[in-house]
Design a protein around this motif. Sequence first.
Motif, PDB file in Angstrom:
ATOM      1  N   CYS A  20     -24.433 -17.101 -27.324  1.00  0.00           N
ATOM      2  CA  CYS A  20     -24.249 -18.433 -27.872  1.00  0.00           C
ATOM      3  C   CYS A  20     -23.935 -18.388 -29.324  1.00  0.00           C
ATOM      4  O   CYS A  20     -24.554 -17.425 -30.176  1.00  0.00           O
ATOM      5  CB  CYS A  20     -25.645 -19.504 -27.342  1.00  0.00           C
ATOM      6  SG  CYS A  20     -25.903 -19.356 -25.800  1.00  0.00           S
TER       7      CYS A  20
ATOM      8  N   ASN B  74     -28.848 -21.994 -28.621  1.00  0.00           N
ATOM      9  CA  ASN B  74     -28.676 -22.028 -26.999  1.00  0.00           C
ATOM     10  C   ASN B  74     -27.504 -22.828 -26.705  1.00  0.00           C
ATOM     11  O   ASN B  74     -27.147 -23.072 -25.535  1.00  0.00           O
ATOM     12  CB  ASN B  74     -29.831 -22.530 -26.268  1.00  0.00           C
ATOM     13  CG  ASN B  74     -30.964 -21.317 -26.274  1.00  0.00           C
ATOM     14  OD1 ASN B  74     -30.920 -20.297 -26.736  1.00  0.00           O
ATOM     15  ND2 ASN B  74     -32.131 -21.780 -25.679  1.00  0.00           N
ATOM     16  N   THR B  75     -26.450 -22.981 -27.709  1.00  0.00           N
ATOM     17  CA  THR B  75     -25.292 -23.865 -27.371  1.00  0.00           C
ATOM     18  C   THR B  75     -23.858 -23.247 -27.779  1.00  0.00           C
ATOM     19  O   THR B  75     -24.051 -22.188 -28.342  1.00  0.00           O
ATOM     20  CB  THR B  75     -25.546 -25.236 -28.219  1.00  0.00           C
ATOM     21  OG1 THR B  75     -25.385 -24.965 -29.362  1.00  0.00           O
ATOM     22  CG2 THR B  75     -26.701 -25.846 -27.975  1.00  0.00           C
TER      23      THR B  75
ATOM     24  N   CYS C 149     -21.627 -21.481 -25.626  1.00  0.00           N
ATOM     25  CA  CYS C 149     -22.077 -20.170 -24.802  1.00  0.00           C
ATOM     26  C   CYS C 149     -21.046 -19.568 -23.943  1.00  0.00           C
ATOM     27  O   CYS C 149     -20.036 -20.210 -23.492  1.00  0.00           O
ATOM     28  CB  CYS C 149     -23.412 -20.112 -24.054  1.00  0.00           C
ATOM     29  SG  CYS C 149     -24.797 -20.922 -24.887  1.00  0.00           S
TER      30      CYS C 149
ATOM     31  N   GLU D   1     -17.450 -20.119 -20.049  1.00  0.00           N
ATOM     32  CA  GLU D   1     -17.932 -20.766 -21.104  1.00  0.00           C
ATOM     33  C   GLU D   1     -19.068 -21.813 -20.677  1.00  0.00           C
ATOM     34  O   GLU D   1     -18.743 -22.223 -19.357  1.00  0.00           O
ATOM     35  CB  GLU D   1     -17.102 -21.374 -22.076  1.00  0.00           C
ATOM     36  CG  GLU D   1     -16.075 -20.337 -22.640  1.00  0.00           C
ATOM     37  CD  GLU D   1     -15.053 -21.075 -23.764  1.00  0.00           C
ATOM     38  OE1 GLU D   1     -15.042 -21.137 -24.838  1.00  0.00           O
ATOM     39  OE2 GLU D   1     -13.939 -21.546 -23.222  1.00  0.00           O
TER      40      GLU D   1
ATOM     41  N   LYS E  61     -24.233 -25.026 -22.782  1.00  0.00           N
ATOM     42  CA  LYS E  61     -25.557 -24.510 -23.417  1.00  0.00           C
ATOM     43  C   LYS E  61     -26.436 -23.610 -22.317  1.00  0.00           C
ATOM     44  O   LYS E  61     -25.874 -23.594 -21.082  1.00  0.00           O
ATOM     45  CB  LYS E  61     -26.680 -25.557 -23.822  1.00  0.00           C
ATOM     46  CG  LYS E  61     -27.015 -26.516 -22.668  1.00  0.00           C
ATOM     47  CD  LYS E  61     -28.020 -27.504 -23.373  1.00  0.00           C
ATOM     48  CE  LYS E  61     -28.381 -28.630 -22.333  1.00  0.00           C
ATOM     49  NZ  LYS E  61     -29.301 -29.686 -22.925  1.00  0.00           N
TER      50      LYS E  61
END
Length: 577
Positions: free
Chosen positions: A26, A30-31, A33, A49, A52
């Motif tokens: 990421c 956590n975004t 990704c 892709e 998150k």
Amino acid sequence: MIVWLSVIFCLFTSASSTSSDDPVKCEFGNTMCTVTNSYGAFPDRSICEAAKVEYPKTEAELVSVVAAATRAGQKMRVVTRYSHSIPKLVCTDGKDGILISTKFLNNVVRADREAKTLTVESGVTLRQLIGEAAKLELALPYAPYWWGLTVGGIMGTGAHGSSLWGKGSAVHDYVTEIRIVSPGSVSDGYVKVRVLSESMNPEAFQAAKVSLGVLGVISQVTFVLQPMFKRSLTYVMRKDSDFGDQAVTFGEKHEFADFIWLPSQGRVVYRMDDRVPFNTSGDGLFEFFPFRPQLSTALAVNRLVEESEEASADSNRRCVRTEETSSFLFSISYGVTNNGLIFTGYPVIGSQDRMMSSGSCLDSIQDGLITACPWDPRINGEFFHQTTLSVPLTHVKDFINDIKALVKIEPKSLCVLEGSNGILMRYVTSSPAFLGKEKKALDFDLTYYRSKDDPLTPRLYEDYVEEIEQMALLKYEALPHWGKNRNIAFDGVIRKYKNANAFLKVKERLDPLGLFSTEWTDQILGLKGNVTIVKQGCALEGLCICSEDSHCAPNKGYMCRPGKVYREARVCTRVTA
């Protein structure tokens, strides 16, 4: 042989490799990704892709994640700790979906020694499952040979070992209960937790046993185990002159039978492997040598040699090298030892937990990638296609004879399959799971070279391997392994399953909005579109079966031609003037 000698230290040391990389990367926390598999590339080399990734640590957190995504109408897919599936099973559509990792859902929930049951979360690895069962003096009877799979991944793809005995070698057929978290209605709070079993909801249970991840997130799984036992293993190498007959009957004689076929050498390694009483003397250990930590420098040298052979079309050198490799592995009994340290002779006798599965290259001690699993994408190691197809036992003899006919035409042609230790062949049997195996069959596992840098690079003798692939699928009604294979193996595959409609009905009931479905799963389930991708060079990587020369590599002399034995096949053949 130089490469194998340079890694022989793995036999005599307790070296541990750098742990495998997380398949999810990421940009911000956590975004934003991307996700891949443990090999670093999907069959079509696309980049998947997601908006998150979530890492729930409890079922309550998992429920919250699924509810929030359902409320927002976001697509979801599950990703496991090591993401070993080759096809695009972890990909969401577009960039706005959510990945749900089971990395931290890795706990034992409940153990009952008297009932011989063990309940675990879906992120538990096969290695953990085997170890936890052993603490209870119990054993999972059959399992894949690679212990880096997770329980959820096994249930998603129908992973198996090798046996025709009992209920067969599929792990999911030793499951008695499944807890699954799926999207819910507004009145459900946008999420629903179901407990599935054969007695309470048999249709949903048989669908969830091989789920492809389209029914929701499996939270917990209960296994029924057996009292711990030992196995007695002997490898024997023989000529393959009568192999067609032997392959059909050998699995009835030995409970854990399998084969390593070296067709260009005209040899087969028979695995004579049977259950023996637990009080039988022996403390053997099966630690498959290619699954041990390997020196990254040795792997790089081996890869350079392989690339040189491909570039120069040097089949003589390839055959010499692969015969050295297969002879070396047989000489060290593939890593089997009588006491965990050295091999002193057959039979090797050891308890089921020590003989069924391995994968020490996953051990987490960091050494800066001095050693690694051979396919780790962070090093210049192995990069391959894997074609894994289950041929009904009624067709196995004819299929083997057709492969032998190809070898007779060009004896060096299938050396390209022997560099990865030949064709591994494992027994499977029919399963009540809706997307499980349909018949007793022999699973043919072919691993072969793939170019890392150029998808338009043809392979040495690729027409022979393509003909075998098409022969199995089209002539002999083979079923593909859901977690392996190139795109063409899944073309129209759902029509081969008699319970496909029953599976789709369960899918519609558990996830009516299709939030856990993607373009790829819709294609393989026959709902929308097709898995084949027709474009220049598409047949070189199994994205299509060629129908014209441009699907091969005409600028490099590879044209679309009929097969040599199975004339209905269409393969990329090197045409010389």
